[in-house]
Design an enzyme around this catalytic site. Structure first.
Site, PDB file in Angstrom:
ATOM      1  N   PHE A  41     -10.536   6.197   3.346  1.00  0.00           N
ATOM      2  CA  PHE A  41     -11.799   6.217   2.606  1.00  0.00           C
ATOM      3  C   PHE A  41     -12.200   4.804   2.155  1.00  0.00           C
ATOM      4  CE2 PHE A  41     -12.898   6.675  -2.092  1.00  0.00           C
ATOM      5  CZ  PHE A  41     -14.271   6.565  -1.884  1.00  0.00           C
ATOM      6  N   THR A  43      -4.058  10.271   6.428  1.00  0.00           N
ATOM      7  CA  THR A  43      -5.281  10.758   5.761  1.00  0.00           C
ATOM      8  C   THR A  43      -6.518  10.004   6.249  1.00  0.00           C
ATOM      9  OG1 THR A  43      -4.752   9.291   3.927  1.00  0.00           O
ATOM     10  CG2 THR A  43      -4.188  11.615   3.653  1.00  0.00           C
ATOM     11  N   ASN A  93       6.958  -5.134   4.003  1.00  0.00           N
ATOM     12  CA  ASN A  93       6.496  -5.616   5.313  1.00  0.00           C
ATOM     13  C   ASN A  93       5.242  -6.477   5.182  1.00  0.00           C
ATOM     14  OD1 ASN A  93       8.611  -4.476   6.768  1.00  0.00           O
ATOM     15  ND2 ASN A  93       7.585  -2.489   6.898  1.00  0.00           N
ATOM     16  N   LYS A 112       4.578 -14.107   3.895  1.00  0.00           N
ATOM     17  CA  LYS A 112       5.476 -15.263   3.720  1.00  0.00           C
ATOM     18  C   LYS A 112       5.608 -16.023   5.036  1.00  0.00           C
ATOM     19  CE  LYS A 112      10.338 -16.125   2.840  1.00  0.00           C
ATOM     20  NZ  LYS A 112      11.649 -15.459   2.756  1.00  0.00           N
ATOM     21  N   TYR A 153       4.436   8.531  -6.142  1.00  0.00           N
ATOM     22  CA  TYR A 153       3.261   7.649  -6.041  1.00  0.00           C
ATOM     23  C   TYR A 153       3.296   6.606  -7.158  1.00  0.00           C
ATOM     24  CZ  TYR A 153      -1.754   6.435  -5.695  1.00  0.00           C
ATOM     25  OH  TYR A 153      -2.958   5.790  -5.565  1.00  0.00           O
TER      26      TYR A 153
HETATM   27  P1  NAD Z   1      -6.991   7.403   1.755  1.00  0.00           P
HETATM   28  O1  NAD Z   1      -5.912   8.437   1.771  1.00  0.00           O
HETATM   29  O2  NAD Z   1      -8.337   7.770   2.281  1.00  0.00           O
HETATM   30  O3  NAD Z   1      -6.550   6.097   2.541  1.00  0.00           O
HETATM   31  C1  NAD Z   1      -5.221   5.723   2.760  1.00  0.00           C
HETATM   32  C2  NAD Z   1      -5.087   5.266   4.200  1.00  0.00           C
HETATM   33  O4  NAD Z   1      -3.742   4.826   4.418  1.00  0.00           O
HETATM   34  C3  NAD Z   1      -5.360   6.383   5.215  1.00  0.00           C
HETATM   35  O5  NAD Z   1      -6.172   5.904   6.237  1.00  0.00           O
HETATM   36  C4  NAD Z   1      -3.970   6.747   5.713  1.00  0.00           C
HETATM   37  O6  NAD Z   1      -3.970   7.313   7.006  1.00  0.00           O
HETATM   38  C5  NAD Z   1      -3.276   5.397   5.637  1.00  0.00           C
HETATM   39  N1  NAD Z   1      -1.818   5.504   5.554  1.00  0.00           N
HETATM   40  C6  NAD Z   1      -1.081   6.301   4.732  1.00  0.00           C
HETATM   41  N2  NAD Z   1       0.221   6.090   4.936  1.00  0.00           N
HETATM   42  C7  NAD Z   1       0.327   5.139   5.903  1.00  0.00           C
HETATM   43  C8  NAD Z   1       1.427   4.503   6.550  1.00  0.00           C
HETATM   44  N3  NAD Z   1       2.700   4.825   6.246  1.00  0.00           N
HETATM   45  N4  NAD Z   1       1.156   3.566   7.492  1.00  0.00           N
HETATM   46  C9  NAD Z   1      -0.125   3.248   7.831  1.00  0.00           C
HETATM   47  N5  NAD Z   1      -1.195   3.828   7.260  1.00  0.00           N
HETATM   48  C10 NAD Z   1      -0.966   4.754   6.290  1.00  0.00           C
HETATM   49  O7  NAD Z   1      -7.087   6.901   0.251  1.00  0.00           O
HETATM   50  P2  NAD Z   1      -8.051   5.836  -0.439  1.00  0.00           P
HETATM   51  O8  NAD Z   1      -8.685   6.508  -1.578  1.00  0.00           O
HETATM   52  O9  NAD Z   1      -8.883   5.150   0.572  1.00  0.00           O
HETATM   53  O10 NAD Z   1      -6.986   4.815  -1.031  1.00  0.00           O
HETATM   54  C11 NAD Z   1      -6.736   3.540  -0.451  1.00  0.00           C
HETATM   55  C12 NAD Z   1      -5.731   2.789  -1.320  1.00  0.00           C
HETATM   56  O11 NAD Z   1      -6.258   2.623  -2.643  1.00  0.00           O
HETATM   57  C13 NAD Z   1      -4.394   3.515  -1.470  1.00  0.00           C
HETATM   58  O12 NAD Z   1      -3.353   2.558  -1.469  1.00  0.00           O
HETATM   59  C14 NAD Z   1      -4.492   4.150  -2.835  1.00  0.00           C
HETATM   60  O13 NAD Z   1      -3.235   4.327  -3.431  1.00  0.00           O
HETATM   61  C15 NAD Z   1      -5.340   3.124  -3.591  1.00  0.00           C
HETATM   62  N6  NAD Z   1      -6.039   3.767  -4.723  1.00  0.00           N
HETATM   63  C16 NAD Z   1      -7.116   4.578  -4.507  1.00  0.00           C
HETATM   64  C17 NAD Z   1      -7.736   5.177  -5.599  1.00  0.00           C
HETATM   65  C18 NAD Z   1      -8.936   6.059  -5.432  1.00  0.00           C
HETATM   66  O14 NAD Z   1      -9.410   6.616  -6.432  1.00  0.00           O
HETATM   67  N7  NAD Z   1      -9.520   6.230  -4.265  1.00  0.00           N
HETATM   68  C19 NAD Z   1      -7.240   4.976  -6.885  1.00  0.00           C
HETATM   69  C20 NAD Z   1      -6.121   4.177  -7.054  1.00  0.00           C
HETATM   70  C21 NAD Z   1      -5.532   3.547  -5.964  1.00  0.00           C
END
Ligand code: NAD
Ligand code: UDP
Length: 317
Positions: free
Chosen positions: A12, A36, A98, A104, A144
């Protein structure tokens, strides 16, 4: 030209960031394991010669010559991050290691998408970056919350120990187009339920609060933080300080969709934070950033996206 690697780039927020950086004429390598994320989110970018898509899981090392790494890979919805909690911890910890290992090696700047969940169920309100949080280590949300906390620790230790150039942002609840219909987070759930005329599922009595930021505002904050050359590395809260109860959100969604859906109360999930509101004075002072899109306006931009998605689903089915 700046070469960016975005882990979780097909998700997203990641897909909006890809678009934003390409729009600025930069190169984007989008890495995702599609847990996702969806190809549909970035399909319109595939023809751009500055865009490359890599299917890869961040728990395995990656090597590429890049200038900036944006580490967003991690499912963000409680439903999805609790589906395989061990994998969620691995994604956060191995993904950070990673990312930082590559930064680095090639001298890249590394950005971490951290979260308001590092504050847990906060005992201070609103939350400032100086607050250390109130987090359960053994609950359903811990994979998380603690994963993200360790990732922050790794970022700061690589910075102190190895001189890696880092930026850490703590994101508060963000919403907008390209969330999944089955995402499970509150804004998408309520809009989808309202559009389908199904009951709106309020968990608990709906008196818990959240502060909702529209995705365009968030991405603007990301870019300002990554571009910042003042020596400020974070952590910095990024979110919209407008605080709403979950019941207020439900009523707003009903009124903006014109839905006849009724509100129902379902059990409150364990460890659900009672209140959440960012103090954004650091972001405003250091980055000149504050959100510009109020919840009503952001919902008005998000509802048509879901409406179209659902009617496409209907005609396809
Ligand atoms: P999302 O689930 O739409 O996006 C996460 C993406 O990471 C997805 O495309 C998923 O396929 C990919 N992914 C998950 N595990 C993976 C892995 N092991 N290797 C490669 N790709 C992987 O969620 P989002 O809302 O777009 O969130 C993006 C980031 O922002 C995340 O790190 C989330 O923790 C952080 N975040 C989001 C919010 C929010 O409200 N949307 C709030 C706090 C933090
Ligand atoms: N919530 C709700 N109904 C839903 C989904 C979520 O009442 O269908 C509540 C949830 O219990 C929490 C808030 O909305 O109090 C925000 O939940 P979300 O999963 O969006 O994000 P969180 O901030 O809890 O990670």
């Amino acid at each position: 030209m700046t070469i960016n690697l975005i882990t979780g780039g097909a998700g997203f927020i990641g897909s909006h960031l890809c678009e934003r950086l390409l729009g600025a004429g930069e190169e984007v390598l989008c890495m995702d394991n599609f847990f996702t994320g969806r190809k549909d989110n970035i399909r319109h970018l595939l023809g751009d010669s500055n865009f490359e898509l890599v299917r890869h899981d961040v728990i395995h090392p990656f090597f590429m010559e890049v200038d900036r790494i944006w580490n967003l890979a991690c499912p963000a919805s409680p439903v999805h991050y609790q589906y395989n909690p061990v994998k969620t911890v691995k994604t956060n910890v191995m993904g950070a290691l990673n990312t930082l290992g590559l930064a680095k090696r090639v001298g890249a700047r590394a950005f971490q998408a951290s979260t308001s969940e590092v504050y847990g169920n906060p005992l201070e309100h609103p939350q400032t970056e100086a607050y250390w949080g109130n987090v359960n280590t053994v609950g359903l949300r811990s994979c998380y919350d603690e994963g993200k906390r360790v990732a922050e620790t790794l970022f700061f230790d690589y910075h102190r120990q190895n001189g890696v150039d880092i930026r850490v942002v703590r994101i508060f609840n963000t919403y907008g187009p390209r969330m999944l219909v089955n995402d499970g987070r509150v804004v998408s759930n309520f809009i989808v339920q309202a559009l389908r005329g199904e009951p709106i599922t309020i968990y608990g009595d709906g008196s818990q609060t959240r502060s909702f930021c529209f995705v365009d505002d968030l991405v603007e904050g990301f870019v300002r933080m990554m571009d910042n050359e003042s020596g400020f590395i974070g952590p910095v809260n990024l979110g919209n300080p407008g605080e709403f109860t979950i019941r207020q959100l439900a009523e707003l969604v009903i009124s903006q969709t014109g839905s006849k859906s009724k509100l129902i109360e379902n059990p409150l999930p364990p460890d659900d934070p009672v209140r959440r509101q960012p103090d954004i004075s650091v972001a405003t002072e250091k980055l000149g950033w504050k959100p510009t899109i109020a919840l009503e306006q952001g919902l008005a931009r998000t509802i048509p996206y879901f409406d179209e998605l659902l009617s496409r689903g209907k005609s396809a089915g």
